[in-house]
Motif scaffolding. Sequence first.
Motif, PDB file in Angstrom:
ATOM      1  N   MET A 111       0.826  -1.203   0.000  1.00  0.00           N
ATOM      2  CA  MET A 111       0.000   0.000   0.000  1.00  0.00           C
ATOM      3  C   MET A 111       0.862   1.255   0.000  1.00  0.00           C
ATOM      4  O   MET A 111       0.527   2.251  -0.659  1.00  0.00           O
ATOM      5  N   ASP A 112       1.974   1.236   0.721  1.00  0.00           N
ATOM      6  CA  ASP A 112       2.859   2.399   0.781  1.00  0.00           C
ATOM      7  C   ASP A 112       3.363   2.786  -0.606  1.00  0.00           C
ATOM      8  O   ASP A 112       3.454   3.973  -0.935  1.00  0.00           O
ATOM      9  N   VAL A 113       3.719   1.801  -1.405  1.00  0.00           N
ATOM     10  CA  VAL A 113       4.256   2.084  -2.737  1.00  0.00           C
ATOM     11  C   VAL A 113       3.132   2.298  -3.748  1.00  0.00           C
ATOM     12  O   VAL A 113       3.076   3.324  -4.439  1.00  0.00           O
ATOM     13  N   ASN A 114       2.229   1.337  -3.851  1.00  0.00           N
ATOM     14  CA  ASN A 114       1.227   1.362  -4.925  1.00  0.00           C
ATOM     15  C   ASN A 114       0.157   2.425  -4.721  1.00  0.00           C
ATOM     16  O   ASN A 114      -0.249   3.086  -5.683  1.00  0.00           O
ATOM     17  N   TYR A 115      -0.326   2.563  -3.496  1.00  0.00           N
ATOM     18  CA  TYR A 115      -1.410   3.508  -3.226  1.00  0.00           C
ATOM     19  C   TYR A 115      -0.887   4.838  -2.696  1.00  0.00           C
ATOM     20  O   TYR A 115      -1.074   5.887  -3.320  1.00  0.00           O
ATOM     21  N   PHE A 116      -0.205   4.804  -1.551  1.00  0.00           N
ATOM     22  CA  PHE A 116       0.254   6.060  -0.967  1.00  0.00           C
ATOM     23  C   PHE A 116       1.313   6.729  -1.843  1.00  0.00           C
ATOM     24  O   PHE A 116       1.419   7.963  -1.863  1.00  0.00           O
ATOM     25  N   GLY A 117       2.095   5.947  -2.573  1.00  0.00           N
ATOM     26  CA  GLY A 117       3.053   6.544  -3.494  1.00  0.00           C
ATOM     27  C   GLY A 117       2.361   7.406  -4.531  1.00  0.00           C
ATOM     28  O   GLY A 117       2.772   8.540  -4.800  1.00  0.00           O
ATOM     29  N   ALA A 118       1.288   6.884  -5.116  1.00  0.00           N
ATOM     30  CA  ALA A 118       0.514   7.658  -6.101  1.00  0.00           C
ATOM     31  C   ALA A 118      -0.152   8.855  -5.442  1.00  0.00           C
ATOM     32  O   ALA A 118      -0.218   9.950  -6.019  1.00  0.00           O
ATOM     33  N   LEU A 119      -0.639   8.657  -4.213  1.00  0.00           N
ATOM     34  CA  LEU A 119      -1.279   9.757  -3.487  1.00  0.00           C
ATOM     35  C   LEU A 119      -0.272  10.881  -3.208  1.00  0.00           C
ATOM     36  O   LEU A 119      -0.547  12.055  -3.472  1.00  0.00           O
ATOM     37  N   HIS A 120       0.918  10.523  -2.685  1.00  0.00           N
ATOM     38  CA  HIS A 120       1.938  11.524  -2.366  1.00  0.00           C
ATOM     39  C   HIS A 120       2.336  12.307  -3.620  1.00  0.00           C
ATOM     40  O   HIS A 120       2.451  13.542  -3.581  1.00  0.00           O
ATOM     41  N   CYS A 121       2.580  11.600  -4.704  1.00  0.00           N
ATOM     42  CA  CYS A 121       3.024  12.256  -5.926  1.00  0.00           C
ATOM     43  C   CYS A 121       1.943  13.177  -6.478  1.00  0.00           C
ATOM     44  O   CYS A 121       2.236  14.293  -6.934  1.00  0.00           O
ATOM     45  N   THR A 122       0.711  12.730  -6.439  1.00  0.00           N
ATOM     46  CA  THR A 122      -0.382  13.542  -6.975  1.00  0.00           C
ATOM     47  C   THR A 122      -0.591  14.796  -6.141  1.00  0.00           C
ATOM     48  O   THR A 122      -0.778  15.891  -6.686  1.00  0.00           O
ATOM     49  N   TYR A 154      -1.843  -6.742  -3.288  1.00  0.00           N
ATOM     50  CA  TYR A 154      -1.716  -6.026  -4.559  1.00  0.00           C
ATOM     51  C   TYR A 154      -3.087  -5.590  -5.067  1.00  0.00           C
ATOM     52  O   TYR A 154      -3.277  -4.432  -5.458  1.00  0.00           O
ATOM     53  N   SER A 155      -4.051  -6.508  -5.037  1.00  0.00           N
ATOM     54  CA  SER A 155      -5.392  -6.172  -5.513  1.00  0.00           C
ATOM     55  C   SER A 155      -6.022  -5.073  -4.664  1.00  0.00           C
ATOM     56  O   SER A 155      -6.670  -4.169  -5.194  1.00  0.00           O
ATOM     57  N   ALA A 156      -5.828  -5.144  -3.347  1.00  0.00           N
ATOM     58  CA  ALA A 156      -6.377  -4.113  -2.465  1.00  0.00           C
ATOM     59  C   ALA A 156      -5.815  -2.740  -2.822  1.00  0.00           C
ATOM     60  O   ALA A 156      -6.538  -1.734  -2.847  1.00  0.00           O
ATOM     61  N   SER A 157      -4.520  -2.677  -3.116  1.00  0.00           N
ATOM     62  CA  SER A 157      -3.903  -1.395  -3.459  1.00  0.00           C
ATOM     63  C   SER A 157      -4.458  -0.849  -4.764  1.00  0.00           C
ATOM     64  O   SER A 157      -4.648   0.373  -4.909  1.00  0.00           O
ATOM     65  N   LYS A 158      -4.747  -1.722  -5.712  1.00  0.00           N
ATOM     66  CA  LYS A 158      -5.274  -1.259  -6.997  1.00  0.00           C
ATOM     67  C   LYS A 158      -6.741  -0.838  -6.890  1.00  0.00           C
ATOM     68  O   LYS A 158      -7.164   0.140  -7.512  1.00  0.00           O
ATOM     69  N   HIS A 159      -7.517  -1.565  -6.112  1.00  0.00           N
ATOM     70  CA  HIS A 159      -8.904  -1.136  -5.858  1.00  0.00           C
ATOM     71  C   HIS A 159      -8.906   0.245  -5.204  1.00  0.00           C
ATOM     72  O   HIS A 159      -9.740   1.106  -5.531  1.00  0.00           O
ATOM     73  N   ALA A 160      -7.989   0.468  -4.268  1.00  0.00           N
ATOM     74  CA  ALA A 160      -7.909   1.755  -3.580  1.00  0.00           C
ATOM     75  C   ALA A 160      -7.595   2.885  -4.557  1.00  0.00           C
ATOM     76  O   ALA A 160      -8.126   3.994  -4.435  1.00  0.00           O
ATOM     77  N   LEU A 161      -6.749   2.612  -5.539  1.00  0.00           N
ATOM     78  CA  LEU A 161      -6.429   3.631  -6.542  1.00  0.00           C
ATOM     79  C   LEU A 161      -7.673   4.055  -7.323  1.00  0.00           C
ATOM     80  O   LEU A 161      -7.857   5.242  -7.626  1.00  0.00           O
ATOM     81  N   HIS A 162      -8.530   3.102  -7.642  1.00  0.00           N
ATOM     82  CA  HIS A 162      -9.754   3.441  -8.371  1.00  0.00           C
ATOM     83  C   HIS A 162     -10.650   4.334  -7.531  1.00  0.00           C
ATOM     84  O   HIS A 162     -11.215   5.315  -8.038  1.00  0.00           O
ATOM     85  N   GLY A 163     -10.783   4.023  -6.256  1.00  0.00           N
ATOM     86  CA  GLY A 163     -11.596   4.860  -5.386  1.00  0.00           C
ATOM     87  C   GLY A 163     -11.050   6.271  -5.288  1.00  0.00           C
ATOM     88  O   GLY A 163     -11.800   7.258  -5.375  1.00  0.00           O
TER      89      GLY A 163
END
Length: 274
Positions: A111-122, A154-163
């Motif tokens: 989650m730190d890389v896949n989700y929060f990484g995208a969140l931080h960068c955005t 991995y799937s949880a992190s990708k679902h979170a990105l969609h939300g």
Amino acid sequence: MPLFRHKTVAITGACGGIGRALALRFGEGGARIALLDINNEQLAAFTEHLTSRSIHAKEYHCDVSNPEQVQHCFQQILDDMGSIDVLINNAGITHHSGFAETDPSVFRKTMDVNYFGALHCTQSALDGLIASQGQIITMSSMSGFAPLWNRSAYSASKHALHGLFDCLRVELRDKNVHVMLVCPGFTATDIYKNALQADGSVTNHPLEMTGKATTPADVADEIYRAARKRKRLLVMSNVDWRARLFAKCLPGIFARYLAHKVTGVSKSVRQQKH
């Protein structure tokens, strides 16, 4: 004039696989490329490679899971290049382990890389993107809408990105910042070779791809064309709309059958206990 000429495109996880192919494709379209990665040696070599092809590129060491480092990095990009026109959230990791055996640290790291990484960068790039009325492109996966074997974190992190990005799209509508989610199918990259095991260590049994896989260059070309058209969602051709519809309308059947067949990992490897 090509749409991306003289535009600044920031790409996370830029030195491998899809990130590398995206840098080449957007660079060939005339964009200035900000390369973000954690591997300094690969950053230097890839920047030199792009420069040798007359592509304007600059390297930035960045761990996307570190919000302070991300904020500093994007301020540096603005200082160096004057704008951020496209942000491509590409950095990501995966794992291959059953839920029951997987240490919680694997979920946190993913989650730190896949989700929060995208969140931080955005968040760090957002002011620049609003000023340029730019684009946010976020790499999701088939896992963003369908269950896959031994990939719960991995799937949880990708679902979170969609939300996150579906909501962000609504918030940014009046600011003319476009948001696109990308769901590639199975792609021949090194992500499976570096998959985490249940204890958080990197696998010493690289996962073998099965089924139809596409190349990073083909994925990058589809993303480039979709970005030109400002699409909201891009599902790659080797997944296509039927798999997405099947997963949504017949989830039980999909889970019992396709989740075993359409994983990109051979059956013998799936049955291994790591």
